[in-house]
Enzyme design. Structure first.
Site, PDB file in Angstrom:
ATOM      1  N   CYS A  16       0.877  -1.143  -0.166  1.00 27.07           N
ATOM      2  CA  CYS A  16       0.016  -0.037  -0.193  1.00 27.07           C
ATOM      3  C   CYS A  16       0.856   1.235  -0.259  1.00 27.07           C
ATOM      4  O   CYS A  16       0.554   2.326  -0.587  1.00 27.07           O
ATOM      5  CB  CYS A  16      -0.797  -0.088   1.185  1.00 27.07           C
ATOM      6  SG  CYS A  16      -2.273  -1.434   1.158  1.00 27.07           S
ATOM      7  N   CYS A  41      13.143 -26.635  18.421  1.00 26.52           N
ATOM      8  CA  CYS A  41      13.085 -25.881  19.836  1.00 26.52           C
ATOM      9  C   CYS A  41      11.526 -25.874  19.985  1.00 26.52           C
ATOM     10  O   CYS A  41      11.212 -26.159  21.290  1.00 26.52           O
ATOM     11  CB  CYS A  41      13.544 -24.596  19.403  1.00 26.52           C
ATOM     12  SG  CYS A  41      15.319 -24.412  19.306  1.00 26.52           S
ATOM     13  N   CYS A  70      15.062 -16.167  14.584  1.00 25.69           N
ATOM     14  CA  CYS A  70      15.423 -17.543  14.966  1.00 25.69           C
ATOM     15  C   CYS A  70      16.453 -17.973  13.812  1.00 25.69           C
ATOM     16  O   CYS A  70      17.272 -19.180  14.313  1.00 25.69           O
ATOM     17  CB  CYS A  70      13.963 -18.583  14.569  1.00 25.69           C
ATOM     18  SG  CYS A  70      12.837 -18.203  16.151  1.00 25.69           S
TER      19      CYS A  70
END
Length: 263
Positions: free
Chosen positions: A110, A177, A224
């Site tokens: 946008c 994990c 991560c």
């Protein structure tokens, strides 16, 4: 003999109590609530996330860019200008771009289409602030992400593969994990199993008090990957959107606590 077993029983009870206390101290949800309460008391009722929401609202409503337009006409899936609950409905397929987009990439779209910004001109910090503002309008709304379009189903399958994929120098992945070693491995949060505990996927975007930063899900995914010593996917890229789609589908029905306040 009876005295011996009474002593053993008392010792076991004491150890159990210490175990419970340790578990409570390690509970990230309770810890975040404690930190949030302390911060509210110290700051007079204002959280850092409130400041990001305010900044995001100003950016969202301001007429900016080459086209001198606001983002108020942006369609996040419920129609132009309809913002309540949209965060819990993303990622989803958009017919105008013919792509599946998450919150971050839709904001970026946008800014390009409505305001005329070039992709390289868009500041990541502004996208995050706008995401916080939109998140505040979805607080306590449910997550309702269902891959129905072929493009959504294809990306969901990619996200699932990426989530369970083990790779890199540590031969690890998301599920290592967040599923396999939850409660069994040092450093893994008790509530990181997103496939069972819906709190883990219902509070993004969030302010992380542990590093004093405002993050969206994209930032979390990239972090991560870095923790696993693997190259992080680019912002607004297909892998990030695919993983977000997979995780948000698992969170269906969860009430969102937005913007989140987490460790």
């Amino acid at each position: 003999m009876g005295r011996f077993w009474r002593l053993v029983g008392a010792a076991v009870l004491a150890l159990f109590s210490l175990f419970v206390l340790a578990q409570e101290e390690d509970d990230p949800v309770k810890e975040a609530e404690k930190q949030k309460k302390q911060l509210l008391e110290q700051s007079g009722g204002i959280l850092p996330s409130d400041l990001y929401v305010e900044q995001g609202e100003q950016l969202f409503k301001a007429k900016r860019g080459p086209k001198q337009a606001s983002l108020e006409a942006c369609d996040f899936g419920r129609g132009p200008g309809k913002l309540e609950g949209v965060v819990g409905r993303l990622p989803r397929y958009f017919f105008d771009t013919r792509r599946v987009e998450d919150l971050d990439s839709r904001i970026r779209t946008c800014m390009i289409r409505l305001q005329g910004f070039q992709p390289q001109e868009i500041k990541r910090s502004e996208v995050v602030a706008i995401a916080f503002y939109l998140a505040s309008l979805s607080h306590e709304q449910p997550v309702t992400v269902r891959p129905l379009m072929p493009q959504e189903k294809k990306l969901y399958e990619l996200g699932e593969r990426l989530f369970y994929l083990r790779a890199g120098p540590r031969d690890m992945g998301c599920a290592t994990c967040h599923v396999t070693y939850v409660g069994k491995r040092a450093g893994v949060l008790p509530y990181s199993d997103i496939l069972k505990d819906k709190r883990a996927a219902s509070h993004w975007p969030a302010f992380r008090y542990s590093n004093d930063q405002a993050w969206t899900m994209a930032d979390r995914i990239r972090a991560c990957y870095s923790n696993l010593s693997m190259p992080a996917p680019d912002f607004y890229s297909e892998p990030i959107i695919a993983l977000t789609l997979f995780m948000n589908v698992q969170a269906n029905g969860a009430r969102m606590d937005l913007p989140g306040f987490i460790r």
